[in-house]
Design a protein around this motif. Structure first.
Motif, mmCIF file in Angstrom:
data_model
loop_
_atom_site.group_PDB
_atom_site.id
_atom_site.type_symbol
_atom_site.label_atom_id
_atom_site.label_comp_id
_atom_site.label_asym_id
_atom_site.label_seq_id
_atom_site.Cartn_x
_atom_site.Cartn_y
_atom_site.Cartn_z
ATOM 1 N N UNK A 414 0.836 -1.207 0.000
ATOM 2 C CA UNK A 414 0.000 0.000 0.000
ATOM 3 C C UNK A 414 0.869 1.255 0.000
ATOM 4 N N UNK A 415 1.969 1.216 0.764
ATOM 5 C CA UNK A 415 2.870 2.371 0.837
ATOM 6 C C UNK A 415 3.494 2.666 -0.523
ATOM 7 N N UNK A 421 2.706 10.664 -4.730
ATOM 8 C CA UNK A 421 2.688 12.136 -4.800
ATOM 9 C C UNK A 421 3.936 12.818 -4.226
ATOM 10 N N UNK A 422 4.664 12.145 -3.344
ATOM 11 C CA UNK A 422 5.830 12.793 -2.724
ATOM 12 C C UNK A 422 7.158 12.257 -3.243
ATOM 13 N N UNK A 435 12.235 10.314 -2.202
ATOM 14 C CA UNK A 435 11.479 11.360 -1.516
ATOM 15 C C UNK A 435 12.463 12.469 -1.171
ATOM 16 N N UNK A 436 12.330 13.614 -1.825
ATOM 17 C CA UNK A 436 13.281 14.703 -1.604
ATOM 18 C C UNK A 436 12.867 15.601 -0.446
ATOM 19 N N UNK A 437 11.567 15.743 -0.251
ATOM 20 C CA UNK A 437 11.074 16.612 0.814
ATOM 21 C C UNK A 437 9.815 16.006 1.405
ATOM 22 N N UNK A 438 9.647 16.164 2.710
ATOM 23 C CA UNK A 438 8.415 15.766 3.375
ATOM 24 C C UNK A 438 7.552 17.001 3.578
ATOM 25 N N UNK A 451 19.214 14.684 3.127
ATOM 26 C CA UNK A 451 19.266 13.407 2.415
ATOM 27 C C UNK A 451 17.943 13.179 1.689
ATOM 28 N N UNK A 452 17.998 12.423 0.620
ATOM 29 C CA UNK A 452 16.793 11.913 -0.003
ATOM 30 C C UNK A 452 16.417 10.621 0.705
#
Length: 723
Positions: A414-415, A421-422, A435-438, A451-452
């Motif tokens: 599921x994850x 989108x991120x 994932x570059x930014x949360x 860090x990514x």
């Protein structure tokens, strides 16, 4: 550590002082070279095993040896007092001083006196205790406590010392070493002559003579012991040794391991009372328990009292080098400090410290007494978790999700869809998304600012495996592949690369679908119950597989099967024998390829694949003793290896350490590794751990996306494709 909040604040303060970390790193780098040179031509492992056996004998015979020491010391004219705790020890010295009308005690360096808060106790009683060791005097003037067991003022710079000394002598001083040493020598020399009592510690309490041994570099201990009329020995009971010969064996290790010296400047032996200006000198030996008997009785932790206080566990600790001793320890610092704090000051004082350890095993590798410090800390962490809990996130993740294999894998799938989108295409040019930014700023600061983060693979390895064609007609071996969570759900391409390489070497691979997480994340968080549950799941899965070997591409998983499954299931009838059987045939992939299959010879010495540097994963080199094998495999695959500085220094990952426990510390450790990689000037860094790949791929994505991070078996598979 008074409160969790003060502990966190002290970490922030240390991290915001880059000069401190730089100084500790410079010392650590120089220490490694000096230590290696000091042990040149010697068998360190044999020496430390011998020392461990001596100290274990002391533990077993401690009551007998203590009685022998007291008898012989008293026969030589000494007065011996055994104190149950540090308060009793302090009170004894206060009463002695009052009896003699003493107002000044000249002190040599003594860690047990720090443990007793001796100076404050004396001050409260109207007695001045003057430190005469240079480092101890510096921290005394600064109103601080030592930040290292051997080098108390290692955290201070000469400019700070010059300011302190200037206030003491009432004039401005140049921050030159010779000037500062001259001031210290002049100011401290008179203290020996004015002192009513001299106090020293003891590196050894020799049972068969009743004498003591002192190992120092400045000679101040000799002056404290000889010039005043009364000499007080302030020592812990675990310093007992049967004979002088045993003590001499210890002196072969102590200076080499502490400072990289072949021999310390002064080794002093004192037995009983000695003449003093025509008078009989008094010697009072105060022996302190202070929690040591309880530590001796702890089967899981008792090895800690083998410690000879060389301080090497701090010298090589990446966390200590990042934040210093005033954060990572109480009176005693670094790995051994965590353990001693728990027993001498109480588990509540050590609860945060147990989580400060990143688990890199550097301390265990250099310990001259062969103490598995990491394993003892993990035991204490279990006790902390049992008493204080481990937090809601870990509780749900381990107990509710990870135990349930179906739920765990469904949530990962599921994850992989929800993350879209991120995630963004990787800047390193491979097909992975990152994932570059949360979206939440406070999380972005600790997690993705530097860090990514890797995305979850769209298709896990376990779901890819049934569609992988293996063309091995008459396999030499059939191996079971323990994939581990990192390669299963983040880097499944590493698993497919391993199968390609093994098939090329005539090995068939099976993948037991019932396998689950190895349980190390739970065990390292103190959740033994979940660790045991997962161990049973995996033992069952691989016992049913009936394979020749079990191979893993994750060294932490390899350690779990070889060590942790065996230890955690030792008292579980029906499981212990199965765990042992699996342990015996489990190997890291690089070790299996090189030591069983002889892969580097069979590859045919390919060439022309360029230069790489190699990062030694902590649990691969220091947990599985595998470091030559990956280099041989890479060399045979056509890669030229350019060694980076400190290739075996931790990358900063530590599993949940870099996300939940101490992301700020982790960030600094990773920065050091990234700098070391960039300084080699290569386009690829190889490693053998998916956890290290998560950390270094992510950090390189931010720092230098032109440098590729790859698993050794990936590079081998690519070389085979070119063949």
């Amino acid at each position: 550590m008074a409160t969790d909040q003060s502990y966190k604040k002290s970490i922030e303060t240390a991290i915001n002082n880059p000069k401190l970390s730089k100084a500790l790193h410079l010392f650590g780098d120089a220490y490694l070279i000096a230590r290696e040179n000091a042990y040149s031509g010697l068998n360190f492992d044999a020496m430390r095993q011998e020392l461990a056996a001596i100290k274990d004998d002391v533990r077993i015979r401690r009551k007998e040896l203590l009685a022998e020491f007291i008898k012989n010391a008293e026969a030589a004219g000494s007065i011996v007092f055994v104190a149950k705790d540090v308060k009793e020890a302090n009170d004894y010295v206060i009463k002695l001083a009052e009896k003699k009308g003493a107002k000044l005690i000249a002190k040599s360096k003594s860690m047990v006196s720090e443990e007793a808060h001796f100076n404050k106790a004396m001050e409260k009683a109207g007695i001045r205790a003057s430190e005469t060791d240079l480092g101890e005097w510096i921290v005394q003037l600064a109103g601080q406590r030592p930040s290292h067991m051997v080098m108390p003022a290692i955290h201070m710079f000469k400019e700070e010392v010059a300011e302190l000394f200037g206030k003491e002598v009432g004039k401005t001083l140049n921050p030159e070493i010779k000037t500062l040493v001259d001031v210290a020598r002049e100011r401290l020399r008179q203290e020996y002559f004015n002192a009513d009592i001299g106090l020293t510690g003891a590196n050894f309490l020799i049972a068969n003579t009743g004498g003591i041994g002192l190992v120092t570099n400045e000679g101040n201990a000799r002056l404290c012991a000889t010039l005043p009329d009364t000499h007080v020995v302030f020592a812990a009971i675990h310093k007992l040794l049967p004979t002088v010969e045993d003590a001499i064996k210890l002196t072969r290790l102590l200076p080499r391991n502490a400072t990289g010296q072949l021999l310390t400047s002064y080794v002093t032996w004192i037995k009983g009372t000695v003449p003093c200006d025509g008078k009989t000198k008094e010697q009072h030996i105060v022996l302190i328990d202070g929690g040591r008997e309880a530590l001796y009785e702890s089967k899981a932790c008792q090895d800690a009292l083998r410690c000879i206080q060389c301080g090497a566990c701090a010298n090589v600790c990446p966390v200590y080098q990042t934040v210093g001793g005033h954060v990572f320890g109480s009176i005693y610092i670094s790995a051994i400090g965590i353990i001693l704090t728990a027993f001498y000051e109480g588990l509540d004082k050590a609860k945060e410290l147990t989580r400060a350890c990143i688990g890199c095993r550097s301390c265990t590798a250099v310990c001259p007494s062969n103490i598995d410090l990491e394993e003892i800390i993990l035991h204490l962490r279990t006790q902390v978790t049992s008493e204080y809990g481990m937090g809601v996130i870990k509780n749900v993740a381990f107990k509710a999700v990870m135990k349930n294999r179906g739920l765990f894998h469904s949530m990962v799938k599921a994850a992989s869809k929800l993350q879209r989108p991120v995630t963004h295409p990787s800047r390193t040019g491979d097909e992975k998304r990152v994932i570059r930014h949360l979206p939440m700023h406070f999380m972005d600061r600790d997690f993705t600012q530097w860090r990514d983060l890797p995305s979850v693979a769209e298709t896990s390895f376990r779901d890819q495996f049934p569609n992988i064609r293996q063309s091995v007609s008459d396999p030499k071996y059939t191996v079971g592949f323990f994939v581990g969570c990192g390669a299963d759900f983040v880097y499944p391409e590493v698993g497919t690369s391993l199968i390609k390489v093994l098939n090329a070497l005539n090995v068939d691979v099976v993948f037991p679908q019932k396998q689950n997480c190895c349980g190390i994340p739970a065990l390292y968080s103190g959740d033994t119950e979940t660790g045991v549950y997962l161990a049973k799941q995996n033992v069952e899965a691989f016992t049913e597989a009936k394979v020749d070997y079990i191979i893993s591409i994750c060294p932490t998983c390899t350690m779990a099967i070889k060590r942790d499954f065996v230890e955690r299931l030792a008292d579980h009838p029906g499981w212990s024998a199965k765990a042992l059987a699996l342990s015996d045939k489990t190997m890291d992939a690089s070790a299996f390829l090189e030591n069983v299959l002889g892969a580097s010879e069979k590859l045919g010495n390919l060439s022309g694949n360029g230069s790489v540097t190699y990062h030694d994963s902590c649990h691969l080199k220091r947990g599985n003793n595998v470091f030559k094998e990956p280099r041989a495999l890479l060399g045979a695959s056509g890669y030229e290896i350019s060694e980076m500085k400190n290739s075996d220094r931790c990358c900063g990952f530590g599993g949940t350490y870099s996300f939940l426990s101490h992301p700020q510390i982790s960030k600094q450790i990773t920065h050091d590794k990234v700098e070391a990689i960039q300084n080699v000037n290569v386009k690829t860094v190889a490693m053998d751990c998916p956890g290290c790949m998560i950390m270094l791929k992510g950090a390189m994505g931010k720092a230098n996306p032109n440098i590729r991070c790859a698993h050794t078996v990936e590079l081998m598979a690519e070389a085979l494709d070119k063949k």
